[in-house]
Scaffold this motif. Sequence first.
Motif, PDB file in Angstrom:
ATOM      1  N   GLU A 280     -44.571   5.075  39.392  1.00  0.00           N
ATOM      2  CA  GLU A 280     -43.657   6.132  38.917  1.00  0.00           C
ATOM      3  C   GLU A 280     -44.423   7.418  38.627  1.00  0.00           C
ATOM      4  O   GLU A 280     -43.946   8.520  38.898  1.00  0.00           O
TER       5      GLU A 280
ATOM      6  N   SER B 181     -38.372  -0.223  40.366  1.00  0.00           N
ATOM      7  CA  SER B 181     -38.317   0.709  39.238  1.00  0.00           C
ATOM      8  C   SER B 181     -36.872   0.801  38.749  1.00  0.00           C
ATOM      9  O   SER B 181     -35.999   1.300  39.464  1.00  0.00           O
TER      10      SER B 181
ATOM     11  N   LYS C 229     -35.923   2.682  36.440  1.00  0.00           N
ATOM     12  CA  LYS C 229     -35.708   4.104  36.223  1.00  0.00           C
ATOM     13  C   LYS C 229     -35.215   4.781  37.500  1.00  0.00           C
ATOM     14  O   LYS C 229     -34.344   5.656  37.455  1.00  0.00           O
TER      15      LYS C 229
ATOM     16  N   PHE D 136     -41.720  10.810  38.714  1.00  0.00           N
ATOM     17  CA  PHE D 136     -41.205  11.322  37.428  1.00  0.00           C
ATOM     18  C   PHE D 136     -42.256  12.197  36.760  1.00  0.00           C
ATOM     19  O   PHE D 136     -43.436  11.983  36.930  1.00  0.00           O
TER      20      PHE D 136
END
Length: 367
Positions: free
Chosen positions: A239, A326, A328, A367
Motif C-alpha cells: 500500500e 488490501s 483498503k 495511498f
Amino acid sequence: MPEIGPNTRLRTSPFYTKTLEAGVTAFSPYNRMLMPVSYGDPVAEYEQLMHGVSMWDVGVERQVQLHGPDAAKLAQVLCVRDLSRCKIRQGMYVPMCDHDGVLINDPIVLKLADDLYWFSIADNNILLWARCVAAERGFNVEVTEPDVSPLAIQGPHAEDVVASMFGEQIRHLKYFWFDDAEIDGIRLKIARSGYSKQGGFELYLMDSKHGSKLWDLVREAGKPWHISAGYPNPIERIESGLLSYGGDTDNHTNPFEVRLDKYVDLKLDNQVIGISALRAIAEKGVKRHQLGIKLHDSEPGPGHALWYDVYHNEQKVGDMTNGAWSAKAGCTIGFVLIDRQHTAGDQVVVHKENKEIAGTLQTLPFF
Ligand code: THG
C-alpha cells in the motif's frame, strides 16, 4: 513437511527464542538468517500496525561496518547517492549498484563517526562485496559484520512506547537520525526508521546476549498500547509503495526502473561503482518501470512469492512482482515491472497460476 531449521549457515537472531514464545508460524531466510514472516493472522497484524503498535524481530537487517581512515571513501564508492552531506548520527536510504548499474542492495547507511559507517543491508552479501572493493582499491579500512541486531517498533503508538522507555526527548529525533541509548545496562542505537510508513523506531541491539531481555522490556513498556509481535508487513508495504530488494528486483534491475531516481546523484565521481553505467542508462532511458496494479478480483487471496507474467494484447509485457489483498483498496494490489510504454490507467492481464486476471495499472504509492 521436511524441516528447515537454524544451524551455523542459517543463523538465528538474538530475539529468536522470544519470537517462538510469541507464536511465530513462519520464517523466511534473509542474509543467511531466519526472519519471522507470520504469527498466523496477517490481517490482525496489519490492523495492529495501522492503529496500534507492533514489535518486529528484524535482526536479519545485518550491519556491514566500515571502520578506518578510508571508511568514508569506501562508503561513497559503494553508493550511488551522494553521502557528503550525511552528518554523524544521520541515516540515509541509499541504492548500491554493480559496475553495470544493476541494483545490488538498498541499505540504510548510518554514519556513526567520520571513520565509522554501518550499512544496514537488505538480502545480499555486501560484506564480501565491500571487502573486495576495499582491497582492490587499496583502501585502509576494516570491513566486518558487528554483533548488531535491529528490533523495530512500528505504528502510530511506537513513539509513545519508545518515549516511555527512553524519555520524552526521543520524540524530537528526526527521520532516519539516530542516537545512543542505554536501558538496564543494554547498549543501543535508537533510530527513527523502519520498514513501514506508519512511523516508528528501530533499536539497534549491540550485544546479542541481551536479546531476550530487550524484547521483554519493549513488550512490558508497550502493554498500555497493547503491543504485539509482528514483522515487516507485506500489505502495508505494498500500500505504501516500499521496495523489497530481491523481491521486486531481479539481476537486471537498475535504480531508475524501481523509482529510486531521487536517491541517485549522477554528478558523483567515476570512482563510484556503477555511476558511469547509470549515466548511460539515464541518457538512453529505461526499458521498463515499476508501477502499481489493482487486480479486478473481489475475493481476498493470499500474497504470492513468485513473479507472475503480465500480458497486453497476447504479448508478455512485464511481471507482477508481489501482491496482497488490501481491504483498503478493496482488491488485490501489487507492483509490476513493465515495459515503459505501459502507464497508469492501462488495462493488462495477469497470468496467475492457471487463471487470467484483468488488472489496471496505477501510480505508486497506492495511498
Ligand atoms: N531498516 C533497517 N535496515 C534495513 C531496512 C529497514 N535493511 C534492509 C531494508 N530495510 C532496506 N530497504 C529499505 C527500503 C525502504 C526504506 C528503508 C529501507 C524506506 N523508504 C522510504 C520510502 O521509500 O518511502 C523512505 C526513504 C527516504 O525518503 O529516504 O524507509 O527498514 N535498519
